[in-house]
Design a protein around this motif. Structure first.
Motif, PDB file in Angstrom:
ATOM      1  N   PHE A   1       0.844  -1.202   0.000  1.00 53.16           N
ATOM      2  CA  PHE A   1       0.000   0.000   0.000  1.00 53.16           C
ATOM      3  C   PHE A   1       0.878   1.250   0.000  1.00 53.16           C
ATOM      4  O   PHE A   1       0.958   1.974   0.999  1.00 53.16           O
ATOM      5  CB  PHE A   1      -0.929   0.007   1.214  1.00 53.16           C
ATOM      6  N   PRO A   2       1.553   1.538  -1.096  1.00 55.51           N
ATOM      7  CA  PRO A   2       2.531   2.637  -1.115  1.00 55.51           C
ATOM      8  C   PRO A   2       1.933   4.018  -0.842  1.00 55.51           C
ATOM      9  O   PRO A   2       2.507   4.801  -0.091  1.00 55.51           O
ATOM     10  CB  PRO A   2       3.127   2.555  -2.527  1.00 55.51           C
ATOM     11  N   GLU A   3       0.768   4.323  -1.430  1.00 52.74           N
ATOM     12  CA  GLU A   3       0.175   5.655  -1.251  1.00 52.74           C
ATOM     13  C   GLU A   3      -0.252   5.871   0.195  1.00 52.74           C
ATOM     14  O   GLU A   3       0.037   6.905   0.801  1.00 52.74           O
ATOM     15  CB  GLU A   3      -1.027   5.824  -2.189  1.00 52.74           C
ATOM     16  N   ALA A   4      -0.968   4.905   0.751  1.00 53.37           N
ATOM     17  CA  ALA A   4      -1.415   5.015   2.144  1.00 53.37           C
ATOM     18  C   ALA A   4      -0.228   5.058   3.090  1.00 53.37           C
ATOM     19  O   ALA A   4      -0.236   5.794   4.089  1.00 53.37           O
ATOM     20  CB  ALA A   4      -2.330   3.840   2.493  1.00 53.37           C
ATOM     21  N   SER A   5       0.807   4.274   2.783  1.00 53.30           N
ATOM     22  CA  SER A   5       2.004   4.262   3.627  1.00 53.30           C
ATOM     23  C   SER A   5       2.685   5.618   3.623  1.00 53.30           C
ATOM     24  O   SER A   5       3.125   6.110   4.671  1.00 53.30           O
ATOM     25  CB  SER A   5       2.978   3.192   3.136  1.00 53.30           C
ATOM     26  N   ARG A   6       2.776   6.256   2.447  1.00 56.02           N
ATOM     27  CA  ARG A   6       3.410   7.561   2.355  1.00 56.02           C
ATOM     28  C   ARG A   6       2.666   8.590   3.208  1.00 56.02           C
ATOM     29  O   ARG A   6       3.261   9.358   3.960  1.00 56.02           O
ATOM     30  CB  ARG A   6       3.468   8.023   0.893  1.00 56.02           C
ATOM     31  N   ASP A   7       1.327   8.584   3.113  1.00 59.49           N
ATOM     32  CA  ASP A   7       0.526   9.542   3.882  1.00 59.49           C
ATOM     33  C   ASP A   7       0.681   9.303   5.385  1.00 59.49           C
ATOM     34  O   ASP A   7       0.811  10.250   6.175  1.00 59.49           O
ATOM     35  CB  ASP A   7      -0.951   9.424   3.487  1.00 59.49           C
ATOM     36  N   THR A   8       0.680   8.050   5.786  1.00 56.91           N
ATOM     37  CA  THR A   8       0.817   7.718   7.212  1.00 56.91           C
ATOM     38  C   THR A   8       2.173   8.154   7.752  1.00 56.91           C
ATOM     39  O   THR A   8       2.270   8.718   8.854  1.00 56.91           O
ATOM     40  CB  THR A   8       0.647   6.199   7.421  1.00 56.91           C
ATOM     41  N   ILE A   9       3.232   7.906   6.989  1.00 55.33           N
ATOM     42  CA  ILE A   9       4.578   8.267   7.418  1.00 55.33           C
ATOM     43  C   ILE A   9       4.713   9.772   7.591  1.00 55.33           C
ATOM     44  O   ILE A   9       5.277  10.265   8.593  1.00 55.33           O
ATOM     45  CB  ILE A   9       5.621   7.740   6.411  1.00 55.33           C
ATOM     46  N   LEU A  10       4.178  10.550   6.657  1.00 55.76           N
ATOM     47  CA  LEU A  10       4.278  12.007   6.747  1.00 55.76           C
ATOM     48  C   LEU A  10       3.465  12.552   7.919  1.00 55.76           C
ATOM     49  O   LEU A  10       3.864  13.528   8.573  1.00 55.76           O
ATOM     50  CB  LEU A  10       3.816  12.640   5.433  1.00 55.76           C
ATOM     51  N   GLN A  11       2.326  11.928   8.215  1.00 55.66           N
ATOM     52  CA  GLN A  11       1.541  12.336   9.380  1.00 55.66           C
ATOM     53  C   GLN A  11       2.288  12.043  10.679  1.00 55.66           C
ATOM     54  O   GLN A  11       2.272  12.845  11.616  1.00 55.66           O
ATOM     55  CB  GLN A  11       0.194  11.624   9.374  1.00 55.66           C
ATOM     56  N   LEU A  12       2.935  10.878  10.736  1.00 56.30           N
ATOM     57  CA  LEU A  12       3.741  10.544  11.918  1.00 56.30           C
ATOM     58  C   LEU A  12       4.875  11.545  12.101  1.00 56.30           C
ATOM     59  O   LEU A  12       5.185  11.948  13.229  1.00 56.30           O
ATOM     60  CB  LEU A  12       4.313   9.126  11.765  1.00 56.30           C
TER      61      LEU A  12
END
Length: 538
Positions: free
Chosen positions: A29-40
């Protein structure tokens, strides 16, 4: 079955499961992972920025207290033990393990980011911005960074060479606080968090170094855009090099590679210093060190609390840079500290602290002072616009463009690429060595070879995953890997400082008690001897 006898399987398997649980979602899930990482990233830097800066400054003061206090003369081993490695090899190994190829990335272009978006709300491109542009890199890679590195080395080396405990685990340093829980799940959790942190830090380092080396190869061989396949090939090649080095062991692999790397560094820096603007480099470096010393505590504690209020602009400079760096050093510190501990037999605590701070900081000053200020000179002299390349292309393209301005551009670029590749290897062969030691209950001589080899390849899995999902936010993604992974280590570092002081205090009391009993025994023996002599004369 002997080669599995000393394995700490719970720590090994849980660490492996965590790695898989992180990597699989990144790929699936690359797109969701990118968004989650930036939020963290936003959550950690905003909420824990003050904590990161406070723990870093506390560690810096603590290691100076150890060096100059009553425990500084404690020898790591018997008083008669000579250092296991000569000063040159010792300094080379600790520097190469602690820095890696990242310094070739940031050392060349970090000043650009400060030049265009300076701290303290300065005018971009102004004289003050230029001064801080050449200074802040030295600060971020200077004494505080190396203090964070050396802290875990002290209790681990003390346990290895004074208490004769054949264990390479960060949890061992917390034993005075944990007691019997060190060998149970609280202790294993500390080791697992350390492994998780190192894997996150490795993701940042490999993720920065691989595109830079790829850009160099593209320049050397005239490749327009090697793309993902070239980067994957470089990642595999680098992994093979440090896997072989780790497999060869400490003296036949890691030491030899570190010595070679230091000589290549001297060659590269000496060449740039001589053929570049020598006087400008010297004057700017000296001025930068002076400015860092003058504003040291201001830079170490500035968090821009008033940004966004009234007419004060909000830039998030300390969160994007200082907090990121302190988190990056934190995730690497247990590994570098364990490695420094392993190579520091026969040295005093004061020597380990001051040697690490001095050699580490001096090496980084040379990189930023020579490579960074050469790039800065190209920009402000109008010879070449580095900022234009970074803004329109990428950081790695700017690095190769800067190196390409030197005489014998192809040869210099080749030297730069080879040096970067070996720096990458010297960091990760040390890392795989220590990870192997952490996942064993005991270490007889050196960790198992198969274990060292396994972690050499495991270290490259996370950066490979990050490489697949990175895009325009690649730098933020790589920075987040360190920041988030480093958060749990804040508590561990506080435990390390308390535990080590407690250990030293208790052992000093025991030593004084033994000395008192020994003197009392000598006094009684002497009294008896005198009494016998007196009776004989009578």
């Amino acid at each position: 079955m002997r080669k599995y006898r000393l394995m700490d399987w719970p720590t090994f398997l849980v660490s492996l499961l965590i790695l898989i649980s992180v990597v699989v979602p990144l790929i699936a899930f690359p797109e969701a992972s990118r968004d989650t990482i930036l939020q963290l990233n936003a959550w950690v830097t905003t909420g824990l920025g003050a904590v990161y800066l406070s723990i870093a400054l506390a560690v810096f003061c603590f290691v100076l207290y150890i060096a100059f206090g009553k425990y500084g003369q404690v020898t790591l081993g018997a008083e008669s033990d000579d250092p296991e490695f000569g000063t040159f090899s010792w300094a080379a190994m600790l520097f190469c393990a602690g820095i890696g190829s990242s310094i070739l990335y940031w050392g060349v272009i970090e000043w650009v980011y400060y030049y265009q978006a300076p701290p303290f709300h300065l005018e971009p491109g102004s004289e003050e911005a230029i001064n801080y542009a050449s200074t802040y890199g030295i600060f971020h890679w200077g004494p505080i960074a190396w203090a964070i590195y050396v802290l875990p080395a002290l209790p681990i080396a003390y346990a290895l060479y004074v208490k004769k405990t054949p264990i390479l685990k960060i949890s061992l340093a917390c034993e005075p606080l944990l007691g019997r829980q060190t060998k149970r799940w609280p202790g294993k959790l500390i080791d697992i968090l350390f492994i998780f942190g190192l894997l996150g830090g490795a993701g940042t380092t490999l993720g920065l170094a691989t595109p830079m080396i790829a850009a160099g190869i593209e320049v050397l061989f005239g490749i327009d855009d090697g793309g993902t396949m070239l980067r994957v090939g470089i990642l595999i090649s680098a992994t093979a090099i440090f896997a072989f080095s780790a497999y060869s062991g400490l003296k036949r692999g890691i030491k030899v590679l570190s010595d070679i790397n230091l000589w290549l560094t001297f060659l590269l820096l000496g060449f740039v210093f001589i053929v570049g603007p020598t006087v400008f480099i010297m004057e700017t470096t000296v001025s930068s060190v002076g400015l860092m010393l003058k504003d040291f505590f201001r830079m170490a504690t500035w968090l821009e609390p008033f940004g966004g209020y009234r007419d004060v602009p909000e830039t998030s400079f300390p969160q994007d840079w200082t907090v990121f760096y302190w988190a990056w050093w934190l995730v690497y510190a247990p590994f570098v500290g364990l490695f420094i501990a392993r190579i520091s037999k026969g040295r005093r605590l004061k020597e380990v602290v001051l040697g690490t701070l001095l050699y580490g900081t001096l090496g980084c000053v040379l990189f930023f002072g020579i490579l960074g200020n050469y790039g800065l000179w190209l920009e402000i002299s109008g010879t070449f616009s580095v900022t234009e390349v970074i803004n329109n292309e990428s950081g790695e393209a700017a690095i190769m463009a800067i190196i390409g301005q030197l005489p014998f551009g192809k040869i210099t670029t080749a030297l730069f690429v080879v040096t970067a590749l070996i720096y990458l290897a010297t960091t990760f062969d040390s890392g795989s060595y220590i990870l192997a030691g952490t996942t064993q209950s005991e270490v007889e001589g050196e960790p198992y070879r198969w274990n060292r080899l396994f972690w050499a390849f495991a270290l490259s899995v996370l950066p490979f995953s990050l490489m697949l999902i990175s895009g325009e936010d690649s730098l933020s993604l790589l920075q987040t890997a360190s920041i988030v992974a480093g958060a749990p280590l804040i508590v561990i570092f506080a435990m390390l400082m308390i535990s080590f002081v407690k250990t030293l205090g208790e052992d000093r009391i025991k030593l004084e008690e033994r000395r008192r009993k020994h003197k009392e025994k000598e006094r009684r023996t002497l009294s008896i001897t005198h009494a016998k002599r007196d009776r004989w004369w009578e």
